[in-house]
Design a protein around this motif. Structure first.
Motif, PDB file in Angstrom:
ATOM      1  N   LEU A 112       0.892  -1.378  -0.043  1.00  0.00           N
ATOM      2  CA  LEU A 112       0.001   0.099   0.042  1.00  0.00           C
ATOM      3  C   LEU A 112       0.741   1.234  -0.026  1.00  0.00           C
ATOM      4  O   LEU A 112       2.086   0.994  -0.103  1.00  0.00           O
ATOM      5  CB  LEU A 112      -1.054  -0.039   1.315  1.00  0.00           C
ATOM      6  N   PHE A 113       0.210   2.285  -0.282  1.00  0.00           N
ATOM      7  CA  PHE A 113       1.065   3.700  -0.098  1.00  0.00           C
ATOM      8  C   PHE A 113       0.603   4.727   0.522  1.00  0.00           C
ATOM      9  O   PHE A 113      -0.852   4.645   0.929  1.00  0.00           O
ATOM     10  CB  PHE A 113       1.354   4.221  -1.587  1.00  0.00           C
ATOM     11  N   THR A 114       1.189   5.590   0.978  1.00  0.00           N
ATOM     12  CA  THR A 114       0.610   7.072   1.649  1.00  0.00           C
ATOM     13  C   THR A 114       1.002   7.985   0.916  1.00  0.00           C
ATOM     14  O   THR A 114       1.557   7.845  -0.380  1.00  0.00           O
ATOM     15  CB  THR A 114       1.669   7.042   3.069  1.00  0.00           C
ATOM     16  N   GLU A 115       0.174   9.212   1.007  1.00  0.00           N
ATOM     17  CA  GLU A 115       0.301  10.277  -0.059  1.00  0.00           C
ATOM     18  C   GLU A 115       0.027  11.409   0.803  1.00  0.00           C
ATOM     19  O   GLU A 115      -0.550  11.410   1.837  1.00  0.00           O
ATOM     20  CB  GLU A 115      -0.832   9.997  -1.197  1.00  0.00           C
ATOM     21  N   ARG A 116       0.266  12.734   0.162  1.00  0.00           N
ATOM     22  CA  ARG A 116       0.139  13.924   1.188  1.00  0.00           C
ATOM     23  C   ARG A 116      -0.998  14.525   0.849  1.00  0.00           C
ATOM     24  O   ARG A 116      -1.553  14.253  -0.336  1.00  0.00           O
ATOM     25  CB  ARG A 116       1.317  14.987   0.335  1.00  0.00           C
ATOM     26  N   GLN A 117      -1.800  14.849   1.914  1.00  0.00           N
ATOM     27  CA  GLN A 117      -2.975  15.680   2.039  1.00  0.00           C
ATOM     28  C   GLN A 117      -2.738  16.784   2.622  1.00  0.00           C
ATOM     29  O   GLN A 117      -2.523  16.527   3.974  1.00  0.00           O
ATOM     30  CB  GLN A 117      -4.161  14.609   2.559  1.00  0.00           C
ATOM     31  N   ASP A 118      -2.914  17.766   1.987  1.00  0.00           N
ATOM     32  CA  ASP A 118      -2.865  19.306   2.895  1.00  0.00           C
ATOM     33  C   ASP A 118      -1.306  19.311   3.173  1.00  0.00           C
ATOM     34  O   ASP A 118      -1.072  19.769   4.530  1.00  0.00           O
ATOM     35  CB  ASP A 118      -3.738  19.359   3.835  1.00  0.00           C
ATOM     36  N   GLY A 119      -0.287  18.552   2.552  1.00  0.00           N
ATOM     37  CA  GLY A 119       1.097  18.654   2.939  1.00  0.00           C
ATOM     38  C   GLY A 119       1.301  17.593   4.090  1.00  0.00           C
ATOM     39  O   GLY A 119       2.656  17.442   4.424  1.00  0.00           O
ATOM     40  N   VAL A 120       0.317  16.788   4.357  1.00  0.00           N
ATOM     41  CA  VAL A 120       0.688  15.654   5.537  1.00  0.00           C
ATOM     42  C   VAL A 120       0.627  14.302   4.950  1.00  0.00           C
ATOM     43  O   VAL A 120      -0.487  14.192   4.113  1.00  0.00           O
ATOM     44  CB  VAL A 120      -0.526  15.864   6.721  1.00  0.00           C
ATOM     45  N   MET A 121       1.514  13.453   5.324  1.00  0.00           N
ATOM     46  CA  MET A 121       1.785  12.266   4.668  1.00  0.00           C
ATOM     47  C   MET A 121       0.716  11.421   5.463  1.00  0.00           C
ATOM     48  O   MET A 121       0.495  11.405   6.758  1.00  0.00           O
ATOM     49  CB  MET A 121       2.963  11.578   5.084  1.00  0.00           C
ATOM     50  N   THR A 122      -0.331  10.878   4.380  1.00  0.00           N
ATOM     51  CA  THR A 122      -1.572  10.228   5.045  1.00  0.00           C
ATOM     52  C   THR A 122      -1.761   8.736   4.501  1.00  0.00           C
ATOM     53  O   THR A 122      -1.346   8.617   3.359  1.00  0.00           O
ATOM     54  CB  THR A 122      -2.696  11.309   4.896  1.00  0.00           C
ATOM     55  N   LEU A 123      -2.595   8.136   5.139  1.00  0.00           N
ATOM     56  CA  LEU A 123      -3.147   6.516   4.617  1.00  0.00           C
ATOM     57  C   LEU A 123      -4.353   7.062   4.127  1.00  0.00           C
ATOM     58  O   LEU A 123      -5.350   7.330   5.135  1.00  0.00           O
ATOM     59  CB  LEU A 123      -2.847   5.633   5.747  1.00  0.00           C
ATOM     60  N   ARG A 124      -4.619   6.759   2.940  1.00  0.00           N
ATOM     61  CA  ARG A 124      -6.002   6.820   2.190  1.00  0.00           C
ATOM     62  C   ARG A 124      -6.504   5.947   1.610  1.00  0.00           C
ATOM     63  O   ARG A 124      -6.064   4.831   1.709  1.00  0.00           O
ATOM     64  CB  ARG A 124      -6.241   8.205   1.347  1.00  0.00           C
ATOM     65  N   ARG A 125      -7.629   6.053   0.882  1.00  0.00           N
ATOM     66  CA  ARG A 125      -8.218   5.045   0.042  1.00  0.00           C
ATOM     67  C   ARG A 125      -8.532   3.622   0.803  1.00  0.00           C
ATOM     68  O   ARG A 125      -8.651   2.612   0.386  1.00  0.00           O
ATOM     69  CB  ARG A 125      -7.174   4.528  -1.035  1.00  0.00           C
ATOM     70  N   GLY A 126      -8.934   3.757   2.101  1.00  0.00           N
ATOM     71  CA  GLY A 126      -9.506   2.595   2.660  1.00  0.00           C
ATOM     72  C   GLY A 126      -8.490   1.550   3.180  1.00  0.00           C
ATOM     73  O   GLY A 126      -8.402   0.639   3.614  1.00  0.00           O
ATOM     74  N   PHE A 127      -7.078   1.808   2.850  1.00  0.00           N
ATOM     75  CA  PHE A 127      -5.898   1.122   3.268  1.00  0.00           C
ATOM     76  C   PHE A 127      -5.954   1.065   4.788  1.00  0.00           C
ATOM     77  O   PHE A 127      -6.149   2.224   5.497  1.00  0.00           O
ATOM     78  CB  PHE A 127      -4.439   1.823   3.061  1.00  0.00           C
ATOM     79  N   SER A 128      -5.607  -0.119   5.597  1.00  0.00           N
ATOM     80  CA  SER A 128      -5.641  -0.296   7.075  1.00  0.00           C
ATOM     81  C   SER A 128      -4.502  -1.182   7.358  1.00  0.00           C
ATOM     82  O   SER A 128      -4.055  -2.028   6.396  1.00  0.00           O
ATOM     83  CB  SER A 128      -6.974  -0.436   7.464  1.00  0.00           C
ATOM     84  N   PHE A 129      -4.179  -1.213   8.674  1.00  0.00           N
ATOM     85  CA  PHE A 129      -3.316  -2.279   9.341  1.00  0.00           C
ATOM     86  C   PHE A 129      -4.034  -2.978  10.366  1.00  0.00           C
ATOM     87  O   PHE A 129      -4.873  -2.337  11.043  1.00  0.00           O
ATOM     88  CB  PHE A 129      -2.061  -1.587   9.880  1.00  0.00           C
ATOM     89  N   ALA A 130      -3.635  -4.373  10.697  1.00  0.00           N
ATOM     90  CA  ALA A 130      -4.072  -5.141  11.745  1.00  0.00           C
ATOM     91  C   ALA A 130      -3.419  -4.181  12.928  1.00  0.00           C
ATOM     92  O   ALA A 130      -2.079  -3.841  12.515  1.00  0.00           O
ATOM     93  CB  ALA A 130      -3.675  -6.492  11.810  1.00  0.00           C
ATOM     94  N   PRO A 131      -3.732  -4.356  14.119  1.00  0.00           N
ATOM     95  CA  PRO A 131      -2.986  -3.586  15.247  1.00  0.00           C
ATOM     96  C   PRO A 131      -1.633  -4.379  15.173  1.00  0.00           C
ATOM     97  O   PRO A 131      -1.467  -5.742  15.444  1.00  0.00           O
ATOM     98  CB  PRO A 131      -3.909  -4.004  16.290  1.00  0.00           C
ATOM     99  N   GLY A 132      -0.346  -3.573  15.238  1.00  0.00           N
ATOM    100  CA  GLY A 132       0.677  -4.169  15.359  1.00  0.00           C
ATOM    101  C   GLY A 132       1.339  -4.882  14.013  1.00  0.00           C
ATOM    102  O   GLY A 132       2.484  -5.594  14.196  1.00  0.00           O
ATOM    103  N   GLU A 133       0.728  -4.715  13.121  1.00  0.00           N
ATOM    104  CA  GLU A 133       1.151  -5.481  11.783  1.00  0.00           C
ATOM    105  C   GLU A 133       2.370  -5.234  11.512  1.00  0.00           C
ATOM    106  O   GLU A 133       2.784  -3.901  10.990  1.00  0.00           O
ATOM    107  CB  GLU A 133       0.226  -5.290  10.564  1.00  0.00           C
TER     108      GLU A 133
END
Ligand SMILES: [Zn+2]
Length: 191
Positions: A87-108
């Motif tokens: 998966l990938f992160t992208e900038r939103q309003d200058g802040v690196m963000t996880l978008r598009r419904g990407f998620s992690f299991a806790p501690g993955e």
């Protein structure tokens, strides 16, 4: 692959040039790296990323994450080699963000990868975005490390090629003083 075989792949696709260059920062340099030129070839991208994946496999990551755009292909191909998701992160309003419904299991356990690490800035931002979303970053990989190995991200790190790229202020550039002209990235260097 040996480091020389890896460098040959970069040179073959003009992704690593040696000479005298004007970087986007305005500084002059004796080397110019443009990973997109090698990553545009799926066979080369696959071979390089499989090698990077082999160097990081022992960390046991279940996810590979990268900052868009430069890291996306690297993440995808490293994940393919490891048999995990990308998966990938992208900038939103200058802040690196996880978008598009990407998620992690806790501690993955997650690898963060890049095409090039220079100062580690975007890698740090990606690590923060992954950990904020609940992932645990277990290592960082890049095709090229331009910092000469100096960047410390607090987790194990691997690079296929480590370069100590010299940069010069244009007013005090050794290469300018030697009389060779400087080329801007994207323009074609003379052979
Ligand atoms: Zn110069």
């Amino acid at each position: 692959m040996t480091e020389n075989e890896i460098l040959d792949i970069f040179r073959k696709h003009s992704a690593l040039l040696e000479g005298h260059f004007v970087l986007s920062s305005g500084l002059h340099s004796d080397r110019y790296v443009q990973c997109a030129l090698v990553l545009q070839h799926p066979d080369a991208a696959g071979a390089l990323c499989a090698q990077l994946a082999a160097n990081l496999k022992h960390l046991g990551a279940k996810v590979v994450a990268a900052p868009a755009l430069g890291g996306v292909i690297v993440s995808y191909e490293v994940a393919r080699a490891l048999g995990v998701r990308s998966l990938f992160t992208e900038r939103q309003d200058g802040v690196m963000t996880l978008r598009r419904g990407f998620s992690f299991a806790p501690g993955e356990p997650t690898l963060v990868v890049e095409d090039v690490v220079t100062t580690g800035g975007s890698t740090r931002e990606t690590i923060a975005a992954v950990e904020q979303a609940g992932g645990k970053v277990v290592g960082v990989g890049s095709l090229i490390d331009r910092s000469g190995g100096k960047v410390d991200l607090g987790v194990p790190r691997a690079a296929l090629v480590t370069l100590d790229v010299k940069t010069y202020n244009p007013s005090d550039c050794t290469l300018c003083k030697s009389g060779t002209p400087a080329f801007k990235p994207g323009s074609r260097p003379k052979k």
